[in-house]
Every structure is written in structure tokens, then in C-alpha cells.
Enzyme design. Structure first.
Site, PDB file in Angstrom:
ATOM      1  CE  LYS A   1      -3.619   2.210   2.618  1.00  0.00           C
ATOM      2  NZ  LYS A   1      -4.714   2.056   3.541  1.00  0.00           N
TER       3      LYS A   1
ATOM      4  CD  GLU B   1       9.874  -5.722   6.704  1.00  0.00           C
ATOM      5  OE1 GLU B   1       9.513  -4.632   6.197  1.00  0.00           O
ATOM      6  OE2 GLU B   1       9.702  -5.998   7.898  1.00  0.00           O
TER       7      GLU B   1
ATOM      8  N   GLY C   1      -4.643  -2.349   4.876  1.00  0.00           N
ATOM      9  CA  GLY C   1      -3.921  -3.526   4.395  1.00  0.00           C
ATOM     10  C   GLY C   1      -4.589  -4.828   4.796  1.00  0.00           C
ATOM     11  NE  ARG C   2      -5.923  -4.020  11.051  1.00  0.00           N
ATOM     12  CZ  ARG C   2      -5.326  -2.847  11.082  1.00  0.00           C
ATOM     13  NH1 ARG C   2      -4.226  -2.637  10.387  1.00  0.00           N
ATOM     14  NH2 ARG C   2      -5.821  -1.844  11.804  1.00  0.00           N
TER      15      ARG C   2
ATOM     16  CD  GLU D   1      -1.198  -4.358  11.511  1.00  0.00           C
ATOM     17  OE1 GLU D   1      -0.005  -4.683  11.622  1.00  0.00           O
ATOM     18  OE2 GLU D   1      -1.735  -4.197  10.407  1.00  0.00           O
TER      19      GLU D   1
ATOM     20  CG  HIS E   1      -0.919 -35.367  17.463  1.00  0.00           C
ATOM     21  ND1 HIS E   1      -0.992 -36.587  18.098  1.00  0.00           N
ATOM     22  CD2 HIS E   1      -1.970 -35.319  16.599  1.00  0.00           C
ATOM     23  CE1 HIS E   1      -2.018 -37.261  17.608  1.00  0.00           C
ATOM     24  NE2 HIS E   1      -2.635 -36.513  16.703  1.00  0.00           N
TER      25      HIS E   1
ATOM     26  CE  LYS F   1       6.224  -0.096  10.062  1.00  0.00           C
ATOM     27  NZ  LYS F   1       5.392   0.102   8.900  1.00  0.00           N
TER      28      LYS F   1
HETATM   29  O1  F6P Z   1       2.704  -4.085   9.895  1.00  0.00           O
HETATM   30  C1  F6P Z   1       2.396  -2.780   9.570  1.00  0.00           C
HETATM   31  C2  F6P Z   1       1.802  -2.655   8.206  1.00  0.00           C
HETATM   32  O2  F6P Z   1       1.625  -1.318   7.947  1.00  0.00           O
HETATM   33  C3  F6P Z   1       0.489  -3.416   8.028  1.00  0.00           C
HETATM   34  O3  F6P Z   1      -0.588  -2.738   8.515  1.00  0.00           O
HETATM   35  C4  F6P Z   1       0.478  -3.619   6.551  1.00  0.00           C
HETATM   36  O4  F6P Z   1      -0.447  -4.592   6.178  1.00  0.00           O
HETATM   37  C5  F6P Z   1       1.914  -4.003   6.311  1.00  0.00           C
HETATM   38  O5  F6P Z   1       2.658  -3.196   7.213  1.00  0.00           O
HETATM   39  C6  F6P Z   1       2.405  -3.810   4.906  1.00  0.00           C
HETATM   40  O6  F6P Z   1       2.303  -2.487   4.501  1.00  0.00           O
HETATM   41  P1  F6P Z   1       2.374  -2.087   2.982  1.00  0.00           P
HETATM   42  O7  F6P Z   1       1.231  -2.711   2.277  1.00  0.00           O
HETATM   43  O8  F6P Z   1       2.311  -0.579   2.975  1.00  0.00           O
HETATM   44  O9  F6P Z   1       3.683  -2.574   2.433  1.00  0.00           O
END
Ligand code: F6P
Length: 544
Positions: free
Chosen positions: A197, A203, A258-259, A344, A375, A503
Site C-alpha cells: 500500500k 522488507e 492492508g488487513r 493489529e 499433537h 520500525k
Molecule cells: O505491519 C504494519 C503494516 O503497515 C500493516 O498494517 C500492513 O499490512 C503491512 O505493514 C504492509 O504495509 P504495505 O502494504 O504498505 O507494504
């Protein structure tokens, strides 16, 4: 005592809990043998059974009164109308609109256009693959993390089939995941779908850069690597500067968290692998749950009931641990998905008005697929010193082959729900051991160890089959549960400020590890770890 706990509905529930908390679920069944009639409700292809919880009809009435006191119906309307329910980010929450539901769906026509474009793209990949003249795409590498990963990963695992394009998900910055995804990939037959987003998530951007470097190094010189990259993002500018060509950028809007985004262009990977029809069915299952959530009375409303029972367990029975137990290997990722969705969204201690919330909010969410979990951690579930509430999820029908396996799977899921709720008291245990032929002395020694207290609250969610519609409805059920609990706890379910501090600090730590920033200034423990990391570095530049 805060105004929160002093409220009429909260106080009534607290008084009710004093009487009900010591009772055993099995006694509630004795007192009201019909409780699974009123406690079982079906909508949108899902059946919810709350009767194995420590609740009575009166509990549900009192919890519904709490929902009324918190103006749940009006808040639900506000979300559905596209109001700014996310106060700290001044945003709406438009996930229902993505499924064509809620009054705000008209406001999201732009996303309708995006949907047409990304479905078009999905179709083009699939039709190129069926033509004789084009180079086929045989691998998709979906790069994203959190909400940009968990939804597509869950749905792919739940509904994907072996005859499709291979899909690999890369979320972790740990190079193992990218290496595995690239292993054996044909550079000319691989596309990369970068989902972020913000298009700034470290990452994702680092994984995308390394993937692009791999592609450039391995494609024939005349081929343009950018043509094999697709972006799904709100930050279209950053995607363009990354080199992604404009018609391969599929935006998703600011009002979609995002979620809550698997329904948007974030689901592009699914639209390709499952096909447009299945993707639309997935959306329509969610839309059916939306309509039910918006229209059904509170005490017959699946997401509302799931939320109310959760609040009862958390706040009035003091249970802070919640296990998600899908009896389906295809739903093995559901606990991770719900961890983000619930923790979250509602893992917060500040109310919408900025005051401290002095009531407990989201419990710890965890779990694993049955029967493998049995198990591992079921010992703790049954006889541990702490209680967990449980959701047992049961897709009743299985694959066409191996019916006997499916029978065993279901027998286990149903029996575990029974064992957790009812347990087996000392007397019944002694009788069972006597039947096994044990001596009196052995019975006396073993009976305490083999007695089950039970009284673990269990909610069962079943469906005829796990298919696009029921999976859509299941995810929407949990989304609305989360929203409802956010209203009951008076917290904003749609922001996530709690992920920021770590972060931000990682920026300074990274510089210290690579030698581009000072090690001084960190606390002694952190400094020691940074120094240890520095000593194990094998190479010094990011390119290698
Ligand atoms: O973990 C924090 C967060 O902002 C989530 O809410 C989101 O889903 C994820 O990082 C990834 O963010 P992006 O879609 O901006 O890469």
C-alpha cells in the site's frame, strides 16, 4: 471506576458474570437442553454454534444491550456509508464497498475501474498461457508483507489447485524466502507482483529490488525486466519510479486498510490463479455476509454474536487467550491471518477519544490446523493452568477421494469441541479407568491426571464446503467481528500505530550494524547485540 465500567450495560454484565462465571457449561446444558437450538444460527453459508460457551440467553440479551448502548447500529451505518471511522488517519473503511455492499459502494467507482483493469490483466495472463504463440507464464512471485501478503497467501492455500501457475509468496526480508521463490524459476516465464500500500515497506522494497536485480541478470539482454513487474499500491508515484510501467500499476484506495484489502487489487494473484469467476464468488460470499451484518437483528447476527461472545470471554470471564482451530489443512494459515486482523486492529489500549481504555481489548490470537495441533498444544488447552477460548472451524465436506480421512478429521474436530467444553470429571474418569481394567490403587493414582475440568468456551463455525463463497463469508465474518469489538471497546480498529516504534528504531540499528552510524547511544544490551551482528557480517555492501 471509569465511566466505561460504570455504564448501565457494563455493570449489568459484571453482576451477571458473578453468577454465571462459576457455572460449568455441562450444567448449562442440563438446565437448558435446547440451548444449541437458540445458539445455532446460519447465514451466508456458515453456521455458528455458540452453545458451548459459558453464556445463557440472558447473557446474550445483556451483551446486546451493551452493543445498543455503544450505538453499534449507528456506527455500522457510519462505516457502511463511508464516514471517516478511522479517526487518527482521517480515513473511511471501505472494504465492504469493494464487495459492492454498503452505501459507500457508489463512492468507490474508481475501484470498480481498477477492478476491471486488474481482471483484464489476469485474463491476459491466462489467455497468453492458453495460446500457442506466446511464451507462457509458469510462476508468479508475489512480494508483500502483512496485509499485502497474508490474505492472498491464505486464499491461495485454501482454494488453489496443483494445475495452476506456481505461486510463491515472499514476505520476509530473510533471504531464504526469496531464494526459495527464485529457485528453479525460468526468468522469461516469471512475473513479480509487488504489493505494498505504501510502497515504502522496507522488507517489500528490498525484496523487490533484489528480485529485479536477479531478473536483469538472468533475462536475455533485449528483454525489459520492468515488463515482468506489476505493482499494487496506493503510492503509484513510487511504483513508477521503481520502473513499473503505468498500465501494470493497480492502485488500491486510501480507505482500504492492508488487513482488509484481499478483496481489492491486492487479490490480483488470486484473480490469475483461481480465475475471475472464483474471485468474484469469493467477493460475493463476503457481500452476502455484509448484507447479513447490516440487516440482521443483533441477537441473530453472526458477526455480532461472535464479537459479543468474544467480549464476554475476554472482559467478563477474564480469558486473554483465543485459539483458532481449523479442521482443514487448507485453512492452516487462518490463525496467522486472524492474528493480524484481530491483533493489529484491536490490540490497543487507547480509546477513540485518546483516553486510556481501562478494559481489556484483543486477546492473544493463535492456533494451528487440527488435527496436527492436537499433537502439540492441546494438552495445554485441556489441562493447562490458564484458559483459552476456542473457535473450531469445520468445513464438513472434503475432497472427493479419501472420505474416510475426512470422517476422521471431522470426528476429531467435533469430539475436541465436546471434550474442551464438557471435560470429564473425577467420577467419570474413575469409571472409565475401571472399565480399562485398572486396579483400584492405579485408579486412585492416575485419576487426578486423567480428569478433564472442561468448561473451556468453544464456538463452532461450520460450512458445507470450503469454496470461494464460504471462504469469502468466513473472512468477512471475522472482519465484522473485529469492527464490532472495536466499537464495544471504543477503539479505532483501523489504525496501527503500534508497529511504528520498532520500525523506526531499526533504521538506526541498521546503520550501526553496517558501520554507517554510531553504536554509542544505544543501551548496553542493544549495543552488545549490534556488536555481535557486526562481527558475523560476511559481506559489506547490499549488492552482494
Ligand atoms: O505491519 C504494519 C503494516 O503497515 C500493516 O498494517 C500492513 O499490512 C503491512 O505493514 C504492509 O504495509 P504495505 O502494504 O504498505 O507494504
Amino acid at each position: 471506576m471509569s465511566d466505561f465500567r460504570k455504564s448501565k450495560a457494563w455493570s449489568a454484565l459484571a453482576a451477571h458474570a458473578k453468577k454465571l462465571a462459576p457455572q460449568h457449561i455441562k450444567d448449562l446444558f442440563k438446565e437448558d437442553p435446547d440451548r444449541s437450538d437458540w445458539g445455532t444460527i446460519t447465514a451466508a453459508g456458515l453456521t455458528l454454534d455458540i452453545s458451548k460457551n459459558r453464556v445463557t440467553r440472558q447473557t446474550i440479551d445483556l451483551l446486546s444491550a451493551l452493543a445498543t448502548e455503544k450505538e453499534l447500529a449507528a456506527e455500522r451505518e457510519r462505516m457502511s456509508a463511508g464516514d471517516q471511522v478511522n479517526g487518527t488517519e482521517a480515513r473511511a473503511a471501505l472494504h465492504m464497498a469493494l464487495r459492492g455492499e454498503g452505501a459507500a459502494s457508489a463512492a468507490i467507482t474508481q475501484s470498480g475501474e481498477v477492478k476491471a483493469r486488474f481482471l483484464d490483466y489476469a485474463r491476459s495472463i491466462n489467455s497468453d498461457n492458453s495460446s500457442q504463440t506466446h511464451k507462457h507464464i509458469d510462476r508468479i512471485i508475489h512480494i508483500g508483507i502483512g496485509g499485502s501478503d497474508l490474505g492472498p497467501r491464505l486464499v491461495q492455500a485454501a482454494l488453489g489447485t496443483a494445475d495452476q501457475i506456481q505461486v510463491h509468496f515472499v514476505a520476509n526480508i530473510d533471504p531464504h524466502e526469496l531464494n526459495e521463490a527464485l529457485d528453479g524459476a525460468d526468468p522469461a516465464a516469471t512475473i513479480f507482483i509487488v504489493v505494498s500500500k505504501s510502497f515504502t515497506t522496507q522488507e517489500t522494497i528490498e525484496n523487490a529490488k533484489s528480485a529485479k536485480a536477479w531478473l536483469e541478470a538472468n533475462l536475455p539482454a533485449a528483454r525489459n525486466a520492468n515488463k515482468q513487474f506489476v505493482a499494487v499500491t496506493e503510492n503509484t508515484k513510487a511504483a513508477a519510479s521503481f520502473g513499473i510501467i503505468p498500465d501494470r500499476i493497480f492502485p488500491f484506495g486510501g480507505g482500504v486498510g492492508g488487513r482488509f484489502s484481499v478483496w481489492s487489487s491486492v487479490g490480483l494473484t488470486l484473480a490469475i490463479t483461481l480465475g475471475e469467476d472464483a474471485f468474484n464468488h469469493f467477493l460475493s460470499g463476503a457481500a452476502e455476509m455484509d448484507r447479513h451484518f447490516l440487516d440482521a437483528p443483533l441477537e441473530r447476527n453472526l458477526p455480532v454474536l461472535l464479537a459479543l461472545v468474544g467480549v464476554w470471554n475476554r472482559n467478563f470471564l477474564g480469558i486473554g487467550s483465543h485459539a483458532v482451530l481449523p479442521y482443514s489443512q487448507r485453512l492452516a494459515l487462518l490463525p496467522s491471518y486472524l492474528q493480524q486482523l484481530e491483533m493489529e486492529s484491536n490490540g490497543k489500549s487507547v480509546r477513540r477519544n485518546g483516553h486510556l481504555a481501562d478494559v481489556e481489548t484483543a486477546p492473544t490470537i493463535w492456533g494451528a490446523a487440527g488435527t496436527t495441533g492436537q499433537h502439540a498444544f492441546y494438552q495445554w488447552l485441556h489441562q493447562g493452568a490458564d484458559l483459552a477460548s476456542c473457535d473450531v472451524i469445520l468445513p464438513l465436506g472434503g475432497p472427493d477421494q479419501y472420505q474416510h480421512h475426512q470422517d476422521i478429521l471431522l470426528a476429531n474436530g467435533i469430539a475436541q469441541a465436546e471434550a474442551l467444553a464438557f471435560g470429564r470429571n473425577r467420577q467419570a474418569t474413575e469409571a472409565a479407568l475401571a472399565e480399562e481394567g485398572l486396579s483400584e490403587a492405579k485408579i486412585a493414582r492416575l485419576a487426578p491426571h486423567r480428569t478433564f475440568q472442561g468448561n473451556r468456551p468453544v464456538t463452532v463455525i461450520s460450512m458445507d464446503r470450503l469454496e470461494p463463497k464460504t471462504l469469502g463469508a468466513l473472512i468477512a465474518l471475522y472482519e465484522h467481528k473485529v469492527f464490532t469489538q472495536g466499537i464495544l471497546w471504543d477503539i479505532n480498529s483501523f489504525d496501527q500505530w503500534g508497529v511504528e516504534l520498532g520500525k523506526n528504531l531499526a533504521g538506526g540499528v541498521l546503520k550501526a550494524i553496517t558501520g554507517d552510524g554510531p553504536v554509542e547511544g544505544f543501551d548496553p544490551s542493544t549495543r552488545r547485540l549490534i556488536n555481535a551482528a557486526r562481527q558475523t557480517r560476511t559481506k559489506t555492501t547490499r549488492e552482494d
